[in-house]
Design an enzyme around this catalytic site. Structure first.
Site, PDB file in Angstrom:
ATOM      1  N   SER A  87       9.983  72.754  53.704  1.00 26.52           N
ATOM      2  CA  SER A  87      10.202  73.902  52.818  1.00 26.52           C
ATOM      3  C   SER A  87      11.084  74.951  53.478  1.00 26.52           C
ATOM      4  O   SER A  87      11.507  75.897  52.823  1.00 26.52           O
ATOM      5  CB  SER A  87       8.866  74.542  52.440  1.00 26.52           C
ATOM      6  OG  SER A  87       8.230  75.054  53.599  1.00 26.52           O
ATOM      7  N   HIS A 130      11.585  68.580  48.271  1.00 32.36           N
ATOM      8  CA  HIS A 130      10.548  69.586  48.507  1.00 32.36           C
ATOM      9  C   HIS A 130       9.589  69.652  47.323  1.00 32.36           C
ATOM     10  O   HIS A 130       9.887  70.248  46.289  1.00 32.36           O
ATOM     11  CB  HIS A 130      11.176  70.952  48.764  1.00 32.36           C
ATOM     12  CG  HIS A 130      10.174  72.035  48.998  1.00 32.36           C
ATOM     13  ND1 HIS A 130      10.365  73.341  48.623  1.00 32.36           N
ATOM     14  CD2 HIS A 130       8.941  71.998  49.578  1.00 32.36           C
ATOM     15  CE1 HIS A 130       9.311  74.054  48.938  1.00 32.36           C
ATOM     16  NE2 HIS A 130       8.433  73.263  49.525  1.00 32.36           N
ATOM     17  N   GLU A 157      12.460  70.459  44.626  1.00 35.07           N
ATOM     18  CA  GLU A 157      13.781  70.919  45.044  1.00 35.07           C
ATOM     19  C   GLU A 157      14.480  69.748  45.745  1.00 35.07           C
ATOM     20  O   GLU A 157      13.974  69.230  46.740  1.00 35.07           O
ATOM     21  CB  GLU A 157      13.666  72.119  45.975  1.00 35.07           C
ATOM     22  CG  GLU A 157      13.217  73.380  45.259  1.00 35.07           C
ATOM     23  CD  GLU A 157      13.066  74.583  46.170  1.00 35.07           C
ATOM     24  OE1 GLU A 157      13.456  75.686  45.783  1.00 35.07           O
ATOM     25  OE2 GLU A 157      12.530  74.414  47.298  1.00 35.07           O
ATOM     26  N   ASN A 210      11.571  79.629  47.952  1.00 35.57           N
ATOM     27  CA  ASN A 210      11.137  80.459  49.076  1.00 35.57           C
ATOM     28  C   ASN A 210      12.147  81.541  49.416  1.00 35.57           C
ATOM     29  O   ASN A 210      11.776  82.627  49.869  1.00 35.57           O
ATOM     30  CB  ASN A 210      10.849  79.590  50.300  1.00 35.57           C
ATOM     31  CG  ASN A 210       9.547  78.828  50.160  1.00 35.57           C
ATOM     32  OD1 ASN A 210       8.771  79.072  49.247  1.00 35.57           O
ATOM     33  ND2 ASN A 210       9.307  77.883  51.049  1.00 35.57           N
TER      34      ASN A 210
END
Length: 593
Positions: A427, A448, A460, A498
């Protein structure tokens, strides 16, 4: 205060003013609606008539009650009509000049005991109060759009505001069925102060061509459970409005994260302000429409796109929650799965975790017993990566430690057959660093998944500068087969989710560290005002403060922006061993299990 706020004037009958007037009239207040535009006044009345008619149709109010609500709302084009009001709420355009002119006129019109409230979310309440003849009776009353539905109201005090005035409007907010949050005077207050920084980062991400508008919005909706993606939300709010709010925030904070992304200026000056103009980040069916229509930037299926490789079997490396969740996802979708851990015992424990998860699905009626048995039957366990010798796709889900992952990819390079796709679920670490640990970097890609993998729909898909086109195509095809939504992003810290989520969380921690607002008020503000499923401090304690700090450090190191430096309070809590729910204490304390 002795005078009840029974008669209230609302100055400015745009969308927000009309919504506030409706809330007040439905709550039994006499409402004086004022707008220099007679058309706006007529539209406000029509909106209330339509809204109350729907309420009668749904059995929420009677026809007599509807008649009473409509009778309590009167409209005027002259500010003089506010003379009898005990509270005036102005919701005129976000301009100091316009608002100051309104307040100067209200000083001469209204009773000395009347409270004057500004609905601003960007301008200084203190500056507006200082221009008034009664600064002690000027405050901010920030409703959220749509006012009838949104529960949050920020009650904003300046250093000049008298406590009785604050108490009166706070009690009013409660009587309206709202949740009042007391905040000090700074641009954006709590909710917008956090929200607009996040929206600005999303606009900058899109402007940099890092990801498509569709993928950015899908990532934040599916990865964080948000009701809208950031770019769609900017179109709803108004690109020009967002730019004004950010300018005000930046003028005070001088934080580059608040400096409006240039694309906001470009769109604003071109008149592409979002839904209200029919075009912003997206194109809409008509002015004011919420229906998005295809345009030149809508992704098209490429006729010459590479075909993916055939994937029949999948290897999952790891024995933790993420690894077992990913293995369950693949097995449910019909793939043969090899679940490998550092020992046969750990792999068997991970499969036991999958069995429990599937049993819960059977108990809840989401899965048949036959499907459960078939899924488990597709999973074989192993205590070594040697078992990956015939898999078509290998997915690692081990510790978030680059050295550990690189060593694992070196092993995968040796044991996996030529043509196998090698994927990392990192991540925050560079995918290319994992790829370079192999002799076949073209076969390495990021996948991800989000936790819990069986429930979360987002993946992702992270391609490096070395990833082959057919490897990228393979992973996107696989995502479709496992019923996940893939979003494409490049190999940089934080990817999409993130990179947008953690600066927002960090800014929330800074607010507490600066004693601007409490944990509870910030969490309430973001849930009630932003529609977030969890407040930032609830989420931080779930994620883990050590994990959050590690991601913040990676983002700060990659982008070198001072505004991304981890909040000192976060570092202090981690140093003290207060890591969130898993240790029983983070920002809050939890009962030990």
């Amino acid at each position: 205060m002795d005078t009840p706020l029974s008669t209230i004037a609302v100055v400015g009958l745009g969308t927000m003013g009309t919504g506030i007037a409706e809330v007040l009239a439905r709550a039994g207040r006499e409402v004086i609606g004022i707008d220099i535009s007679e058309a706006a006044a007529r539209q406000a009345v029509a909106a209330l008539e339509a809204s109350t008619a729907r309420s009668v149709q749904k059995g929420r109010i009677t026809e007599d009650e509807r008649h009473d609500v409509l009778a309590r709302f009167r409209t005027f084009s002259d500010l003089q009509a506010a003379a009898e009001a005990q509270l005036v709420i102005e919701v005129v355009p976000e301009s100091y000049e316009i608002k100051q002119q309104v307040f100067r006129e209200l000083d001469a019109i209204t009773s000395p005991t009347a409270i004057l409230a500004t609905g601003t979310n960007a301008l200084s309440v203190t500056r507006l109060a200082a221009e008034s003849l009664r600064p002690e009776r000027v405050l901010g009353l920030h409703f959220f759009n749509p006012a009838p539905a949104m529960k949050l109201v920020e009650v904003v005090s300046s250093v000049l505001t008298a406590p009785p005035a604050v108490e009166a409007v706070t009690e009013l907010a409660r009587e309206l069925g709202k949740e009042p949050v007391a905040v000090g005077d700074r641009p954006g207050f709590v909710a917008d102060g956090l929200l607009f920084g996040y929206l600005n980062q999303a606009a900058a991400m899109y402007e940099a061509n890092y990801a498509s508008r569709e993928d950015i919005d899908a990532a934040m909706k599916l990865g964080c459970g948000l009701p809208m993606g950031p770019l769609a939300l900017l179109d709803l709010i108004g690109v020009d409005t967002a730019r004004t709010v950010l300018e005000a925030m930046y003028s005070e904070s001088h934080d580059r994260l608040h400096a409006p992304a240039p694309i906001l200026k470009q769109l604003s000056e071109a008149g592409l302000t979002g839904r209200k103009s029919g075009r912003g980040f997206y194109t809409y069916a008509a002015t004011g429409s919420q229906t998005v229509v295809p345009d030149a930037k809508t992704p098209q299926e490429s006729a010459g796109a590479a075909a993916g490789r055939t994937v029949r079997s999948v290897g999952v490396a790891g024995s933790g929650t993420m690894a077992s969740g990913i293995a369950e996802v693949f097995a449910k979708a019909g793939y043969d799965v090899v679940l490998a851990a550092r020992s046969q015992e750990k792999a068997d424990i991970a499969k036991g975790r999958i069995a429990k998860s599937l049993e819960r699905s059977v108990t809840k009626g989401r899965l048949t017993a036959e499907a459960r048995d078939e899924t488990l039957g597709r999973i074989t366990t192993a205590g070594s990566l040697d078992s990956f010798d015939d898999v078509d796709l290998a997915v690692e889900a081990v510790a978030e430690d680059l050295a550990v992952k690189q060593q694992l990819f070196t092993t995968l390079d040796k044991v996996c057959k030529p043509g196998a796709v090698l994927a990392t679920t990192t991540s925050s670490l560079p995918v290319v660093a994992c790829a370079r640990a192999t002799s076949r970097p073209q076969d390495v890609i990021g996948m991800h998944f989000f936790n819990p993998a069986p429930a979360m729909k987002l993946v992702e898909v992270v391609r490096t500068v070395l990833t082959a086109d057919d490897v990228h195509a393979t992973v996107r095809e696989v995502c479709g087969k496992i019923r996940k939504h893939p979003v494409d992003c490049g190999d940089r810290a934080g990817f999409i989710v993130n990179a947008l989520l953690f600066p927002y969380l960090n800014n929330a921690i800074k607010m507490v560290g600066e004693h601007y607002a409490t944990l509870d008020d910030i969490d309430a503000a973001m849930k009630l005002g932003g529609g977030y499923p969890m407040g930032p401090f609830e989420l931080l304690d779930v994620v883990g403060l050590d994990v959050s700090l590690a991601i913040e450090k990676v983002l700060h190191s990659e982008f070198r922006d001072p505004g991304l430096a981890p909040a000192p309070l976060l570092e202090h809590l981690v140093a003290a061993g207060c890591l969130g729910r898993k240790t029983g204490r983070g920002f809050r304390e939890y009962a030990r299990r």
